[in-house]
Design a protein around this motif. Structure first.
Motif, PDB file in Angstrom:
ATOM      1  N   ALA A 113       0.851  -1.071   0.071  1.00 47.50           N
ATOM      2  CA  ALA A 113       0.167  -0.165  -0.128  1.00 47.50           C
ATOM      3  C   ALA A 113       0.949   1.187   0.067  1.00 47.50           C
ATOM      4  N   THR A 114       1.963   1.173   0.821  1.00 43.18           N
ATOM      5  CA  THR A 114       2.806   2.404   0.744  1.00 43.18           C
ATOM      6  C   THR A 114       3.566   2.312  -0.313  1.00 43.18           C
ATOM      7  N   ALA A 115       4.031   1.607  -1.069  1.00 47.58           N
ATOM      8  CA  ALA A 115       4.805   1.639  -2.182  1.00 47.58           C
ATOM      9  C   ALA A 115       3.885   2.116  -3.126  1.00 47.58           C
ATOM     10  N   ASP A 116       2.488   1.773  -3.475  1.00 51.36           N
ATOM     11  CA  ASP A 116       1.628   2.412  -4.356  1.00 51.36           C
ATOM     12  C   ASP A 116       1.574   3.945  -4.247  1.00 51.36           C
ATOM     13  N   PHE A 117       1.371   4.179  -3.163  1.00 55.78           N
ATOM     14  CA  PHE A 117       1.266   5.721  -2.742  1.00 55.78           C
ATOM     15  C   PHE A 117       2.495   6.469  -3.146  1.00 55.78           C
ATOM     16  N   ARG A 118       3.688   5.934  -2.854  1.00 56.99           N
ATOM     17  CA  ARG A 118       4.981   6.598  -2.989  1.00 56.99           C
ATOM     18  C   ARG A 118       5.192   6.411  -4.634  1.00 56.99           C
ATOM     19  N   ARG A 119       4.817   5.360  -5.219  1.00 52.35           N
ATOM     20  CA  ARG A 119       4.807   5.410  -6.642  1.00 52.35           C
ATOM     21  C   ARG A 119       3.940   6.515  -7.395  1.00 52.35           C
ATOM     22  N   LEU A 151       5.308  10.327  -6.458  1.00 55.98           N
ATOM     23  CA  LEU A 151       6.662  10.635  -7.059  1.00 55.98           C
ATOM     24  C   LEU A 151       6.461  10.756  -8.521  1.00 55.98           C
ATOM     25  N   GLY A 152       5.572   9.647  -9.156  1.00 60.78           N
ATOM     26  CA  GLY A 152       5.366   9.741 -10.724  1.00 60.78           C
ATOM     27  C   GLY A 152       4.657  10.945 -11.031  1.00 60.78           C
ATOM     28  N   ALA A 153       3.835  11.406 -10.265  1.00 61.19           N
ATOM     29  CA  ALA A 153       2.865  12.690 -10.439  1.00 61.19           C
ATOM     30  C   ALA A 153       3.785  13.951 -10.340  1.00 61.19           C
ATOM     31  N   ALA A 154       4.788  14.034  -9.580  1.00 60.96           N
ATOM     32  CA  ALA A 154       5.529  15.193  -9.119  1.00 60.96           C
ATOM     33  C   ALA A 154       6.605  15.347 -10.428  1.00 60.96           C
ATOM     34  N   LEU A 155       7.214  14.201 -10.827  1.00 62.18           N
ATOM     35  CA  LEU A 155       8.089  14.147 -12.091  1.00 62.18           C
ATOM     36  C   LEU A 155       7.267  14.352 -13.493  1.00 62.18           C
ATOM     37  N   THR A 180      17.393  11.752  -1.752  1.00 63.46           N
ATOM     38  CA  THR A 180      16.093  10.921  -1.093  1.00 63.46           C
ATOM     39  C   THR A 180      15.272  10.692  -2.165  1.00 63.46           C
ATOM     40  N   LEU A 181      15.082  11.536  -3.332  1.00 62.69           N
ATOM     41  CA  LEU A 181      14.107  11.063  -4.383  1.00 62.69           C
ATOM     42  C   LEU A 181      14.976  10.054  -5.230  1.00 62.69           C
ATOM     43  N   HIS A 182      16.229  10.005  -5.518  1.00 66.02           N
ATOM     44  CA  HIS A 182      16.794   8.995  -6.380  1.00 66.02           C
ATOM     45  C   HIS A 182      16.479   7.686  -5.558  1.00 66.02           C
ATOM     46  N   TYR A 183      16.858   7.842  -4.282  1.00 61.75           N
ATOM     47  CA  TYR A 183      16.754   6.518  -3.382  1.00 61.75           C
ATOM     48  C   TYR A 183      15.477   5.653  -3.477  1.00 61.75           C
ATOM     49  N   HIS A 184      14.287   6.645  -3.319  1.00 57.58           N
ATOM     50  CA  HIS A 184      12.943   6.264  -3.785  1.00 57.58           C
ATOM     51  C   HIS A 184      12.507   5.642  -5.002  1.00 57.58           C
ATOM     52  N   LEU A 185      13.209   6.424  -5.940  1.00 62.12           N
ATOM     53  CA  LEU A 185      13.097   6.051  -7.290  1.00 62.12           C
ATOM     54  C   LEU A 185      13.576   4.714  -7.642  1.00 62.12           C
ATOM     55  N   ARG A 186      14.634   4.430  -7.019  1.00 64.84           N
ATOM     56  CA  ARG A 186      15.515   2.989  -7.395  1.00 64.84           C
ATOM     57  C   ARG A 186      14.770   1.892  -6.697  1.00 64.84           C
ATOM     58  N   GLY A 187      14.290   2.347  -5.386  1.00 67.21           N
ATOM     59  CA  GLY A 187      13.655   1.332  -4.698  1.00 67.21           C
ATOM     60  C   GLY A 187      12.165   0.850  -5.317  1.00 67.21           C
ATOM     61  N   LEU A 188      11.455   1.787  -6.034  1.00 69.48           N
ATOM     62  CA  LEU A 188      10.177   1.615  -6.550  1.00 69.48           C
ATOM     63  C   LEU A 188      10.472   1.019  -8.275  1.00 69.48           C
TER      64      LEU A 188
END
Length: 428
Positions: free
Chosen positions: A380-386, A389-393, A413-421
């Motif tokens: 659920a949290t991964a869906d939200f972060r995806r 971040l996708g909307a902001a980009l 921090t943005l790069h870290y989450h993008l890689r993880g997702l």
């Protein structure tokens, strides 16, 4: 010219009071505080008065004591110790408005010495018992020099709590935040402890470490649960000795930094599994501060919604909006897996969609279509972060620096989450 019964009827119609206004006035009289009005009551009050918003300030301090709705300023009235500003039109005439002003003079009190001052000092908003208890705890433990561990789910505001601890501590040095998970493992030691010239390839000059930068201040180690085991031992030594040795140096530097760490992980469980040193844990956590998730403080959602709306109007230039009863209720009912960070994003999206009009449920980027099958927390949290971040980009045409600035996070921090997702691409 009207005469007789016709004139009397016209005068009665002019002073007739809408039922919604009566309900709001009665609630205000019973509760003794305009902030106790529900969104539905405030909306019906504004509709009955023909306004889009009302802002009440203290004439002395200028503090906003109560507000509802929004829109362009219409008229400012001095009423006793208050300044009352109408939005969307001039102040109406008639019995309802006079009654409202009379009640506001009695009930809209500047509570600066109490809860208002605590909010100003901590930056932690809300009136729920959970948040009141959190502010009280911070007031007790912040003035000490002990290390503190802040725990809570992703998005609850752990860095806000850490900054509040620093402000309340009175320490004269800087607040230095470090996201342990966002810095590459091979660079983290030099980032934390500094380095001398020639210590490694690319070290063309000496660099001060972040621990030393926090001298006489507060070092905030976010995501401490992700710290590499090798660095755990070195951090423990710094905490025990109060000295830092830069990478490549043989000399030690004394440093006085209070350490506040934070994690969303279960550190006791990681200790049992061998992933986190028990001696470091007890050094970092002589006191633990738990930040409650948003679903445990639902009564704070209207307060936070108005706060984020005002920030979006000021920071992003968006137009203030009215919220329909259905949209406001949907926010309170939602479970908020992304917590306060998700609520802020939802409010901003709603303002963009409403364009100064009325926010309705369909404008909310939430799933409001009835019961759903249970979903694992991490998914659920991964869906939200995806989505976030996708909307902001997308809004910034793939520019990661611009997207990070909008989200209030570092580019690392943005790069870290993008890689993880698994989200790739994007401009630097």
């Amino acid at each position: 010219m009207l005469r007789g019964p016709a004139r009397i009827a016209a005068e009665r119609g002019r002073d007739a009071v809408d039922a919604g206004v009566v309900d709001a006035l009665a609630a205000l009289a019973c509760e003794g505080d305009p902030r106790a009005l529900s969104d539905r009551q405030a909306s019906r009050l504004l509709d009955g008065l023909g306004l889009s918003g009302i802002v009440v300030r203290c004439r002395g301090s200028g503090r906003v004591l109560w507000s509802c709705g929004g829109g362009a300023d219409g008229e400012e009235l001095a009423c006793g110790d208050l300044l009352v500003t109408t939005c969307g039109g001039r102040a109406p005439r008639g019995a309802a408005w006079r009654a409202l002003i009379g009640l506001l003079v009695l009930t809209a009190v500047d509570r600066g010495p109490g809860a208002g001052r605590e909010v100003d000092a901590t930056g932690i908003h809300g009136r729920s018992p959970a948040v009141a208890g959190l502010r009280a705890q911070l007031g007790r433990i912040a003035p000490t020099d002990n290390a503190l561990l802040v725990v809570g789910e992703t998005g609850v505001g752990k860095e806000v709590v850490a900054r509040a601890i620093h402000r309340l501590s009175g320490r004269p040095g800087a607040f230095v935040p470090v996201n342990v998970a966002a810095i590459p493992r091979d660079l983290l030691e030099a980032e934390l402890f500094g380095s001398v010239r020639g210590a490694f390839t690319g070290a063309d000059r000496p660099r001060q470490g972040l621990v030393t930068a926090a001298h006489r201040g507060t070092l905030f180690l976010d995501e401490i649960g992700d710290l590499d085991p090798g660095l755990q031992a070195k951090l423990l030594r710094v905490l025990e000795s109060g000295e830092v040795r830069p990478v490549g140096s043989t000399a030690f530097q004394a440093v006085d930094a209070r350490v506040v760490s934070a994690t969303h992980r279960d550190l006791p469980a990681r200790m049992e599994a061998g992933g986190f040193r028990s001696d470091l844990y007890y050094r970092l956590a002589p006191a633990v501060v738990r930040v409650p998730p948003l679903r445990e403080r639902a009564e704070d959602i209207p307060v936070l919604r108005r706060l984020f709306e005002a920030e979006a109007v000021r920071r992003l230039g968006l137009s203030a909006c009215r919220w329909s009863e259905a949209a406001a209720s949907a926010l309170v009912r939602h479970q908020w897996p992304g917590n306060i960070r998700q609520l802020r994003h939802v409010v901003e999206v709603a303002l963009v969609e409403a364009q100064g009009g009325v926010v309705t449920p369909r404008m909310l980027p939430l799933r409001l279509d009835g019961p759903r099958a249970p979903q694992r927390w991490d998914l659920a949290t991964a869906d939200f972060r995806r989505h976030l971040l996708g909307a902001a980009l997308q809004r910034h045409a793939g520019n990661r620096s611009a997207a990070a600035r909008e989200l209030g996070i570092s580019r690392q921090t943005l790069h870290y989450h993008l890689r993880g997702l698994g989200l790739g691409g994007g401009k630097r």
